[in-house]
Design an enzyme around this catalytic site. Structure first.
Site, PDB file in Angstrom:
ATOM      1  CG  ASP A  84      64.661  15.901  42.586  1.00 30.48           C
ATOM      2  OD1 ASP A  84      65.266  16.300  42.251  1.00 30.48           O
ATOM      3  OD2 ASP A  84      63.363  15.758  42.290  1.00 30.48           O
ATOM      4  CE  LYS A 133      60.321  15.752  43.403  1.00 32.06           C
ATOM      5  NZ  LYS A 133      60.828  14.838  42.355  1.00 32.06           N
ATOM      6  CE  LYS A 191      60.627  18.468  41.210  1.00 31.89           C
ATOM      7  NZ  LYS A 191      61.933  17.753  40.872  1.00 31.89           N
TER       8      LYS A 191
END
Length: 223
Positions: free
Chosen positions: A89, A152, A181
């Site tokens: 991430d 995300k 996400k």
């Protein structure tokens, strides 16, 4: 698919102890979360403990500010993968995005995507709470263009976390084939359901066990 299989069981606070990480890993094995998301220093341990369990190992790149150089982010990615990470991430260069330096933002993301190619999923953290809606859209467009697997919402370390409105905007922007996400402030099963209804396909949360048990007294924390 169970809710657990949509959750990245997360511990990213800087003072997280080895004992707390071991507890996180045991919980992940017991409840079969999608992954554990841990700081890079814990990736080797997580990979060893989770081998053969079906739980992926996720870590963070350029975290939490996104202000590392592109070369450093690429190195972090390669190092994490060598240590056993299967998902990363990364945080975008937020300042570059806000300054309209879109080529630099895309190249930053692409460097991580290239470093991870065929070895790890790449989720791009746009830190939505710091962006206008137009900037959120642009960040998502650049992420898709650079070849990311997910976008995300948040690091969980800035001034806001995931909102259903941001998830819906991100989903509309990236279309059906890219993951979205939700992370930051997702603490209850109801929070998860709202994010999924808005278009999320993965949840980042430190309260994963409480969420799947439907415990309304989950601790008021992000990561």
């Amino acid at each position: 698919m169970t809710i657990a299989k949509l959750i990245d069981h997360t511990a990213l606070k800087p003072d997280t102890s080895k004992a707390a990480i071991m507890q996180l890993l045991e919980e992940a094995k017991t409840h079969q979360f999608a992954s554990v998301c841990v700081n890079p220093t814990w990736v080797s341990l997580a990979a060893k403990e989770l081998a053969g369990t079906g739980v992926d190992v996720c870590t963070v790149i350029g975290f939490p500010l996104g202000a590392n150089t592109t070369a450093v982010k690429a190195f972090e990615t390669k190092d994490a993968i060598e240590n056993g990470a299967t998902e990363v991430d990364m945080v975008i260069n937020i300042a570059a995005l806000k300054d309209g330096e879109y080529d630099a933002v895309e190249q930053d993301i692409r460097a991580v995507v290239d470093a991870a190619k065929g070895k790890a999923l790449v989720k791009v953290i746009i830190e939505a709470c710091l962006l206008t809606d137009e900037e959120k859209v642009k960040a998502c467009e650049l992420s898709v263009k650079a070849g990311a697997d997910f976008v995300k919402t948040s690091t969980g370390f800035s001034r806001g976390g995931a909102t259903a409105e941001d998830i819906a905007l991100m989903r509309k922007t990236v279309g059906p084939d890219i993951g979205v996400k939700a992370s930051g402030g997702v603490r209850t099963k109801e929070d998860v359901e709202a994010m999924l209804a808005a278009g999320a396909t993965r949840i980042g949360a430190s309260a994963g066990v409480s969420i799947i048990k439907g415990d309304q007294s989950a601790p008021s924390k992000d990561y």
